[in-house]
Structure formats: structure tokens, C-alpha cells
Write an enzyme that holds these catalytic residues in place. Structure first.
Site, PDB file in Angstrom:
ATOM      1  N   ARG A 273      40.213  -8.112  -8.432  1.00 23.45           N
ATOM      2  CA  ARG A 273      40.660  -6.974  -7.617  1.00 23.45           C
ATOM      3  C   ARG A 273      41.792  -7.438  -6.681  1.00 23.45           C
ATOM      4  O   ARG A 273      41.611  -8.368  -5.888  1.00 23.45           O
ATOM      5  CB  ARG A 273      39.472  -6.436  -6.803  1.00 23.45           C
ATOM      6  N   GLU A 369       3.695  -8.537  -3.036  1.00 24.42           N
ATOM      7  CA  GLU A 369       3.049  -9.869  -3.029  1.00 24.42           C
ATOM      8  C   GLU A 369       3.059 -10.508  -1.638  1.00 24.42           C
ATOM      9  O   GLU A 369       3.256 -11.713  -1.482  1.00 24.42           O
ATOM     10  CB  GLU A 369       3.649 -10.766  -4.104  1.00 24.42           C
TER      11      GLU A 369
HETATM   12  N1  CAA Z   1      -6.480 -20.153  -0.918  1.00 24.15           N
HETATM   13  C1  CAA Z   1      -7.836 -20.225  -0.873  1.00 24.15           C
HETATM   14  N2  CAA Z   1      -8.575 -19.594   0.058  1.00 24.15           N
HETATM   15  C2  CAA Z   1      -7.911 -18.875   0.988  1.00 24.15           C
HETATM   16  C3  CAA Z   1      -6.506 -18.755   1.006  1.00 24.15           C
HETATM   17  C4  CAA Z   1      -5.784 -19.438   0.003  1.00 24.15           C
HETATM   18  N3  CAA Z   1      -4.455 -19.374  -0.058  1.00 24.15           N
HETATM   19  N4  CAA Z   1      -6.124 -17.960   2.026  1.00 24.15           N
HETATM   20  C5  CAA Z   1      -7.261 -17.595   2.657  1.00 24.15           C
HETATM   21  N5  CAA Z   1      -8.336 -18.145   2.014  1.00 24.15           N
HETATM   22  C6  CAA Z   1      -9.729 -18.032   2.378  1.00 24.15           C
HETATM   23  C7  CAA Z   1      -9.961 -18.582   3.791  1.00 24.15           C
HETATM   24  O1  CAA Z   1     -10.208 -19.979   3.754  1.00 24.15           O
HETATM   25  C8  CAA Z   1     -11.171 -17.805   4.245  1.00 24.15           C
HETATM   26  O2  CAA Z   1     -12.327 -18.377   3.668  1.00 24.15           O
HETATM   27  P1  CAA Z   1     -13.719 -18.479   4.519  1.00 24.15           P
HETATM   28  O3  CAA Z   1     -14.039 -17.075   4.963  1.00 24.15           O
HETATM   29  O4  CAA Z   1     -14.665 -19.061   3.551  1.00 24.15           O
HETATM   30  O5  CAA Z   1     -13.396 -19.372   5.696  1.00 24.15           O
HETATM   31  C9  CAA Z   1     -10.974 -16.463   3.566  1.00 24.15           C
HETATM   32  O6  CAA Z   1     -10.106 -16.658   2.454  1.00 24.15           O
HETATM   33  C10 CAA Z   1     -10.366 -15.417   4.486  1.00 24.15           C
HETATM   34  O7  CAA Z   1      -9.128 -15.944   4.931  1.00 24.15           O
HETATM   35  P2  CAA Z   1      -8.421 -15.433   6.249  1.00 24.15           P
HETATM   36  O8  CAA Z   1      -9.439 -15.370   7.344  1.00 24.15           O
HETATM   37  O9  CAA Z   1      -7.204 -16.249   6.443  1.00 24.15           O
HETATM   38  O10 CAA Z   1      -8.065 -13.943   5.820  1.00 24.15           O
HETATM   39  P3  CAA Z   1      -7.237 -12.837   6.592  1.00 24.15           P
HETATM   40  O11 CAA Z   1      -7.997 -11.570   6.543  1.00 24.15           O
HETATM   41  O12 CAA Z   1      -6.797 -13.355   7.919  1.00 24.15           O
HETATM   42  O13 CAA Z   1      -5.969 -12.618   5.622  1.00 24.15           O
HETATM   43  C11 CAA Z   1      -3.830 -13.060   4.638  1.00 24.15           C
HETATM   44  C12 CAA Z   1      -5.150 -13.623   5.171  1.00 24.15           C
HETATM   45  C13 CAA Z   1      -3.008 -14.282   4.308  1.00 24.15           C
HETATM   46  C14 CAA Z   1      -3.116 -12.215   5.661  1.00 24.15           C
HETATM   47  C15 CAA Z   1      -4.125 -12.232   3.358  1.00 24.15           C
HETATM   48  O14 CAA Z   1      -4.843 -11.067   3.658  1.00 24.15           O
HETATM   49  C16 CAA Z   1      -2.850 -11.828   2.625  1.00 24.15           C
HETATM   50  O15 CAA Z   1      -2.275 -12.657   1.901  1.00 24.15           O
HETATM   51  N6  CAA Z   1      -2.421 -10.554   2.784  1.00 24.15           N
HETATM   52  C17 CAA Z   1      -1.318 -10.019   1.971  1.00 24.15           C
HETATM   53  C18 CAA Z   1      -1.863  -9.437   0.711  1.00 24.15           C
HETATM   54  C19 CAA Z   1      -0.861  -9.405  -0.390  1.00 24.15           C
HETATM   55  O16 CAA Z   1      -0.053 -10.315  -0.582  1.00 24.15           O
HETATM   56  N7  CAA Z   1      -0.912  -8.370  -1.204  1.00 24.15           N
HETATM   57  C20 CAA Z   1      -0.058  -8.280  -2.347  1.00 24.15           C
HETATM   58  C21 CAA Z   1      -0.716  -7.487  -3.419  1.00 24.15           C
HETATM   59  S1  CAA Z   1      -0.240  -7.945  -5.045  1.00 24.15           S
HETATM   60  C22 CAA Z   1       1.300  -7.322  -5.315  1.00 24.15           C
HETATM   61  O17 CAA Z   1       1.993  -6.886  -4.461  1.00 24.15           O
HETATM   62  C23 CAA Z   1       1.722  -7.508  -6.719  1.00 24.15           C
HETATM   63  C24 CAA Z   1       2.780  -6.663  -7.252  1.00 24.15           C
HETATM   64  O18 CAA Z   1       2.874  -5.468  -7.067  1.00 24.15           O
HETATM   65  C25 CAA Z   1       3.759  -7.309  -8.157  1.00 24.15           C
END
Ligand code: CAA
Length: 389
Positions: A273, A369
Site C-alpha cells: 500500500r 477456558e
Molecule cells: N490441579 C489440581 N487440583 C486443583 C487445581 C489444579 N490446577 N486447581 C485447584 N485444584 C484443587 C484444589 O487443590 C482444591 O482441592 P482441595 O479442596 O482438595 O484442597 C480444589 O481443587 C478447589 O480449588 P480452589 O479452592 O482453588 O477452587 P476455587 O473455587 O478457588 O477456584 C479457580 C479455582 C482457579 C478460580 C477455578 O474455579 C477456575 O479455573 N475457574 C475458571 C473456570 C474455567 O476456566 N472455565 C472454562 C470452561 S471450559 C471452556 O471455556 C472451554 C471452551 O469453551 C473451549
């Protein structure tokens, strides 16, 4: 001077696969991208193309019908496709997202039952976590219930924003089995298409990724065999989170590909351009924009490939690295596509040029996600821990 994008650990096998993918994308996917967006329909021909070329089960272990490839190869494939068509890249990324609960939580028998058809592309798969009142707060507000009755569980509730939910043959669903048990009260199930009580509800009308159906899934007294439960009762939330650790790099790759595609288009345009007697790229205003876009794309790529490498290595800190990659790549996708539209000026705003679609497609990578705010939450918690309540 042009420089090739950085290459990290490209084995011969991976290079060969990427060469095939580039050819498929150039010849078959790129020419379809605008019409896939305009029609807003799932591109079954592209899905078939990917299935025939073994792109739908790259990281599935070979013993279960997949290629047994690395996550690094998988993210590079998603990136290549997304340079031309974000909706088509999502076919590969969601196949990965949907099969991960089975890979992570399934028994050998379940893996043998479900994975080969997913790897071959005979079956599409979806991941159903989100609900009307539970998006970012995936655990706290989950309402879908699963109650044990004999050899089955009866599911009731709705999931929303389920990518490819209407075209999937199998869906991994997360439901509450024990409302009093918090994070240990959620269980994962594989629900097969055609199961009585399982139906597709509202289909979303979206700004971007219009070739990928995003739908509501409804469960009304839907009886799922106990043999389809993934892991033990109460292990579902951990499975869901472990899945996101490995699937977020896939969305980061989609975002990076969108950004790289927009950068390439804007660069070529800026070379051709002419304004005020020379190519617009040689005016500092545009040249510096392109320089910033290139810097961001290469920085995002390094972060993503490192996150994928850590997934392959089984590193302890994949939660952090997946969040870093998703945050950076999503933001780069949005800023670079917005700037690409600016470089093209009025033409950038027209649907006759691809950067307009790329900018619309980029936005979702900052939302699904886990929003960018959730990625920051995950990163911050990994740095300073979380508040005790
Ligand atoms: N791996 C393993 N365990 C995990 C973990 C991980 N990455 N993250 C948390 N946990 C476990 C914790 O150890 C805890 O275990 P205990 O109760 O035994 O101690 C339990 O899970 C609860 O964890 P938190 O207390 O940390 O949970 P929270 O309620 O505070 O939430 C969060 C954590 C990271 C905010 C989570 O809720 C989250 O990721 N939220 C976003 C959800 C998301 O990404 N949704 C996307 C949907 S899919 C999509 O979008 C696909 C598409 O369309 C293409």
C-alpha cells in the site's frame, strides 16, 4: 529482510507433520475461512480433512489409537491452523479439551472404549463445566446434580457455553454428587449422544468463532451408567482443573495463531500500500506498529512453547505456565489483530479483508477456558498463596 519464526525443539517427525498441516491450511482451510465465518456453520469438510490426516488425536497415547505426539507438536498444529481460521483450529483444540478428562480420570477400560473413536475423529467430544451462574466460579455455584440410583447416575441440570456441544458424540460432564462436600462433591461423567434425557438447548449467536457451535446442554432425568463415571465420586473438580492446565495452552495456541496470521496479512499489506510516495510500512507510524506486533507475537510464542514443553515434561508448575501462556497469548491476539485492522485503515474494517474476522475471533481467547482475570488469579495465587477463609 525476513526472518523465520523461532523454532523450539522441532523433531524431524514434528517438522514433517507441520509441513503437511501448512499445506492443508493453505490449500483447503484458508480458502474456506471467510465462508465458514459468514455461514456460521460447523465445517464438517474441515473436520473430515483433519480426521484423515490424524490431527484429532495428536497427544492421545498410541495404545489408545492416538498419535502419541507431544503437547508441543499439538500446540504448533493448532497455531498453524489458527493463522488462517480460528474456528477450524478450535476443532483440534476442543477435541483435546474434551478427551482430556478421559485420559486423566478414566480407567483403561474407559480409555479403550472412548479414546480410539475420538482419536480417529469418528467421534467428536465436548467438555461441559460451565453453567448459567457458574463461569469463573466453576465450583462454588455448580448446580447440575448427579444422584446414584443402582448401577446408574441420574443427571439433572443445564450447562451453557459448551463449545461443539451440538456436534459432539460424547460429552464429559461435571456434576455435583455431594452438595455438602465442596470441591470433593463434584464427579465427572461421560454422557453419550442419544442418551434419553440429554438434549441440546439454546445455540448462542456470537461475535466470532462463528464456525464453532456454542450451545446449552440440558439434562432431564438423564440416566448415565456408573461405568461412565470418570474417577471416583468427588474427584471431578480436580479432574476438571487438571484438564484446564493442559487445555489452556491449546487456546493460547489458537490466540497466537490468530495474532501471527493478522501480523502476516498486515505486513504484506504495508509493503504494498503506497501513501505519500512510499509503502506505508516505511512510514515510521506504521513501521513501529508492525515492530511492536512482531515483538509481542514472538514473546507470546516463547511463553507458549515453554508451557507446552512443561506439559510434556510432567512439570509440577503446569498450572502456572498454562495461565501465563493463555494470558499473554490472548492479550497479544487482541492487541495485534486490533492493530492489524488499523494498519489496513478503512479496508481493515471491511469484511472483505480477513483482519476484521481475526479481530472478532481474537476476543474469545481472552474469555473462554478461564478469563484473563482468572489467569491472573491463578498466577497471583502461585506467587503469594491464597487467603484462608
Ligand atoms: N490441579 C489440581 N487440583 C486443583 C487445581 C489444579 N490446577 N486447581 C485447584 N485444584 C484443587 C484444589 O487443590 C482444591 O482441592 P482441595 O479442596 O482438595 O484442597 C480444589 O481443587 C478447589 O480449588 P480452589 O479452592 O482453588 O477452587 P476455587 O473455587 O478457588 O477456584 C479457580 C479455582 C482457579 C478460580 C477455578 O474455579 C477456575 O479455573 N475457574 C475458571 C473456570 C474455567 O476456566 N472455565 C472454562 C470452561 S471450559 C471452556 O471455556 C472451554 C471452551 O469453551 C473451549
Amino acid at each position: 529482510m525476513t526472518t523465520a519464526p523461532i523454532q523450539i525443539e522441532s523433531t524431524d517427525e514434528e517438522s514433517m507433520m507441520l509441513a503437511v498441516v501448512r499445506e492443508l491450511v493453505t490449500e483447503k482451510v484458508a480458502p474456506r475461512a471467510a465462508e465458514i465465518d459468514a455461514a456460521g456453520e460447523f465445517p464438517w469438510d474441515v473436520k473430515e480433512l483433519f480426521a484423515q490426516n490424524d490431527l484429532l488425536g495428536i497427544p492421545i497415547p498410541a495404545e489408545f489409537g492416538g498419535l502419541g505426539g507431544t503437547f508441543l507438536t499439538y500446540v504448533k498444529v493448532v497455531e498453524e491452523i489458527a493463522k488462517a481460521c480460528a474456528s477450524s483450529a478450535l476443532i483440534v483444540a476442543v477435541q483435546e479439551l474434551g478427551m482430556l478428562p478421559i485420559v486423566i480420570g478414566g480407567t483403561d477400560e474407559q480409555k479403550r472404549r472412548f479414546l480410539p473413536k475420538i482419536a480417529s475423529g469418528q467421534h467428536l467430544v465436548a467438555y461441559a463445566l460451565t453453567e448459567v451462574s457458574s463461569g469463573s466460579d466453576a465450583l462454588g455455584s455448580m448446580k447440575t446434580r448427579a444422584e446414584r440410583r443402582g448401577d446408574a447416575y441420574v443427571l439433572n441440570g443445564q450447562k451453557i457455553w459448551i463449545t461443539n456441544g451440538s456436534v459432539a458424540d460424547v460429552v464429559c460432564v461435571f456434576a455435583v454428587t455431594d452438595p455438602a462436600a465442596g470441591s470433593r462433591g463434584v464427579t465427572a461423567f461421560v454422557v453419550e449422544k442419544g442418551t434419553p434425557g440429554f438434549s441440546v438447548g439454546n445455540v448462542e449467536k456470537k461475535m466470532g468463532i462463528r464456525g464453532s457451535p456454542t450451545v446449552e446442554l440440558v439434562f432431564e432425568d438423564c440416566e448415565v451408567p456408573a461405568a461412565n463415571r470418570l474417577g471416583e465420586e468427588g474427584e471431578g473438580f480436580k479432574i476438571a482443573m487438571k484438564v484446564l492446565d493442559k487445555s489452556r495452552p491449546g487456546i493460547a495456541a489458537q490466540a497466537l495463531g490468530i495474532a501471527a496470521g493478522a501480523l502476516e496479512y498486515a505486513t504484506n499489506y504495508a509493503k504494498e500500500r503506497i501513501a505519500f510516495g512510499k509503502p506505508i510500512g516505511q512510514h515510521q507510524g506504521i513501521g513501529f506498529m508492525l515492530a511492536d506486533m512482531k515483538t509481542e507475537v514472538e514473546a507470546a510464542r516463547l511463553l507458549l512453547y515453554e508451557a507446552a514443553r512443561r506439559c510434556d515434561a510432567g512439570a509440577q508448575d503446569v498450572t502456572l505456565w498454562a495461565a501465563l501462556a493463555k494470558l499473554k497469548c490472548g492479550d497479544v491476539a487482541m492487541s495485534v489483530t486490533t492493530d492489524a485492522v488499523q494498519v489496513l485503515g478503512g479496508f481493515g474494517y471491511s469484511a472483505d479483508y480477513p483482519v476484521e474476522r481475526m479481530m472478532r475471533d481474537a476476543k474469545i481467547t481472552q474469555i473462554y477456558e478461564g478469563t484473563q482475570q482468572i489467569q491472573r488469579l491463578v498466577i497471583a495465587r502461585s506467587l503469594v498463596g491464597r487467603a484462608k477463609t
